[in-house]
Design a protein around this motif. Structure first.
Motif, mmCIF file in Angstrom:
data_model
loop_
_atom_site.group_PDB
_atom_site.id
_atom_site.type_symbol
_atom_site.label_atom_id
_atom_site.label_comp_id
_atom_site.label_asym_id
_atom_site.label_seq_id
_atom_site.Cartn_x
_atom_site.Cartn_y
_atom_site.Cartn_z
ATOM 1 N N ALA A 226 0.833 -1.205 0.000
ATOM 2 C CA ALA A 226 0.000 0.000 0.000
ATOM 3 C C ALA A 226 0.868 1.255 0.000
ATOM 4 O O ALA A 226 0.578 2.225 -0.721
ATOM 5 N N ALA A 227 1.950 1.243 0.778
ATOM 6 C CA ALA A 227 2.847 2.398 0.809
ATOM 7 C C ALA A 227 3.488 2.624 -0.554
ATOM 8 O O ALA A 227 3.623 3.772 -1.012
ATOM 9 N N LEU A 228 3.880 1.554 -1.218
ATOM 10 C CA LEU A 228 4.497 1.688 -2.544
ATOM 11 C C LEU A 228 3.484 2.193 -3.563
ATOM 12 O O LEU A 228 3.818 3.004 -4.433
ATOM 13 N N MET A 229 2.236 1.727 -3.471
ATOM 14 C CA MET A 229 1.205 2.223 -4.387
ATOM 15 C C MET A 229 0.996 3.721 -4.211
ATOM 16 O O MET A 229 0.809 4.457 -5.192
ATOM 17 N N LEU A 230 1.061 4.189 -2.968
ATOM 18 C CA LEU A 230 0.801 5.595 -2.698
ATOM 19 C C LEU A 230 2.006 6.485 -3.001
ATOM 20 O O LEU A 230 1.836 7.664 -3.345
ATOM 21 N N THR A 231 3.205 5.960 -2.885
ATOM 22 C CA THR A 231 4.389 6.805 -3.078
ATOM 23 C C THR A 231 4.918 6.769 -4.505
ATOM 24 O O THR A 231 5.361 7.784 -5.041
ATOM 25 N N LEU A 232 4.893 5.586 -5.136
ATOM 26 C CA LEU A 232 5.501 5.430 -6.455
ATOM 27 C C LEU A 232 4.489 5.294 -7.586
ATOM 28 O O LEU A 232 4.840 5.456 -8.748
ATOM 29 N N SER A 233 3.248 4.949 -7.264
ATOM 30 C CA SER A 233 2.193 4.770 -8.259
ATOM 31 C C SER A 233 2.608 3.803 -9.376
ATOM 32 O O SER A 233 2.506 4.123 -10.563
ATOM 33 N N PRO A 234 3.090 2.608 -9.012
ATOM 34 C CA PRO A 234 3.578 1.685 -10.042
ATOM 35 C C PRO A 234 2.450 1.026 -10.816
ATOM 36 O O PRO A 234 1.369 0.784 -10.284
ATOM 37 N N GLN A 235 2.725 0.737 -12.086
ATOM 38 C CA GLN A 235 1.797 -0.086 -12.858
ATOM 39 C C GLN A 235 1.917 -1.558 -12.487
ATOM 40 O O GLN A 235 0.997 -2.331 -12.720
ATOM 41 N N ARG A 236 3.078 -1.950 -11.928
ATOM 42 C CA ARG A 236 3.293 -3.349 -11.588
ATOM 43 C C ARG A 236 4.182 -3.449 -10.362
ATOM 44 O O ARG A 236 5.175 -2.732 -10.235
ATOM 45 N N ILE A 237 3.803 -4.337 -9.447
ATOM 46 C CA ILE A 237 4.659 -4.732 -8.322
ATOM 47 C C ILE A 237 4.847 -6.238 -8.435
ATOM 48 O O ILE A 237 3.887 -7.009 -8.258
#
Length: 299
Positions: A226-237
């Motif tokens: 969730a933190a990565l989605m909010l900080t980096l806005s990646p299309q893929r993890i």
């Protein structure tokens, strides 16, 4: 940077904390590969050099070598520690000069980055992250690491991302101190293979699928996602490594919990959409070795 056509022969070295993988390849076609135990720097690197020399005698001279290493590593060419492993807790490996040693021995361009950045590059080039503008690769195994690509380029900045050492919220009442020698209960200290074994009091492969320990692992990983989605806005993890590769069922639980944590704030991104975002690596266990090959082509 030298761009080498994928018809060119290159060598790759994925240097891990417990084993190294050396290979020669043309593109993603692996011609030869060998696993070598990671012991002392001199013994390990000499064994890799000998193997690469033997392969060159068989297949021809390589145009470049890629080194994807455990870290932290020095990536700033303006600093004297460029090409070195730096502040690793692994005994004997601090300040080992990888790039200098292999450049002196083989006289070819050396591509160098973290093992997780290499894996991210391989996935962007040949795997599940192909074409993604912002790509995160996480590995959860003996340790936890993460590489970030933006438009196909690894993010370095001051040093390089150390996503495995993010601090995450803990479940109420969870008193496990964590095992990271630097931070205790950072992500690596909580969900790596050794951390799971320490929590369970037995090897991780003996922890059953129904064990409540997995609720804690999923919760802490979901905090990071969730933190990565909010900080980096990646299309893929992409999440690789032995812990998740051996338990594919964890992905659905992870996506559901991450969606709960996001709370609907990212419009149109729920558990169903995360099923296309938070996924295993397309290259599987070869993401790491092919990451070293991808670094060689970047040279």
């Amino acid at each position: 940077m030298t761009n080498i056509d994928e018809d060119g022969l290159v060598a790759g070295i994925e240097l891990g904390g417990t084993k190294a993988i050396a290979l020669v390849a043309r593109g993603r076609e692996v011609l030869a590969m060998e696993r070598i135990p990671t012991t002392t720097p001199d013994a390990t690197l000499a064994a890799i050099e000998d193997r690469l020399s033997a392969w060159q005698a068989e297949h021809g001279r390589v145009a470049a070598i890629g080194i994807a290493s455990f870290g932290p590593v020095g990536l700033d060419r303006a600093r004297p520690d460029y090409g070195h492993i730096t502040s690793t807790p692994k005994p004997g490996w601090r300040q080992v000069d990888l790039v200098g040693r292999f450049a002196a021995r083989f006289g070819v361009p050396i591509g160098f980055d973290t093992d997780v950045a290499g894996a991210a590059l391989a996935e962007h080039r040949w795997g599940a992250g192909h074409g993604d503008g912002v790509l995160v690769y996480l590995t959860v195994g003996t340790g936890v690491g993460g590489g970030v690509l933006v438009d196909g380029e690894p993010v370095h900045g001051l040093i390089h991302p150390e996503l495995g050492h993010l601090r995450v919220r803990r479940a109420p009442g969870d008193a496990f101190a964590g095992i990271c020698p630097f931070h205790g209960d950072c992500l690596e200290g909580l969900v790596s293979g050794p951390a799971i074994a320490a929590r369970a009091g037995r090897p991780g492969d003996r922890v059953g699928d129904g064990d409540p320990l997995w609720d804690e692992v999923v919760g802490e990983m979901a905090e990071a996602v969730a933190a990565l989605m909010l900080t980096l806005s990646p299309q893929r993890i992409l999440i690789g490594g032995g812990v998740f590769q051996a338990r594919g069922w964890l992905f659905d639980r992870l996506r559901a919990r991450a969606a709960e944590l996001l709370g609907g704030y990212l419009a149109g991104i729920g558990a169903a959409e995360l099923a296309d975002i938070v996924v295993p690596p397309g290259l599987g266990a070869m993401a790491g070795p092919l990451g070293a090959v991808a670094l060689a082509y970047r040279a």
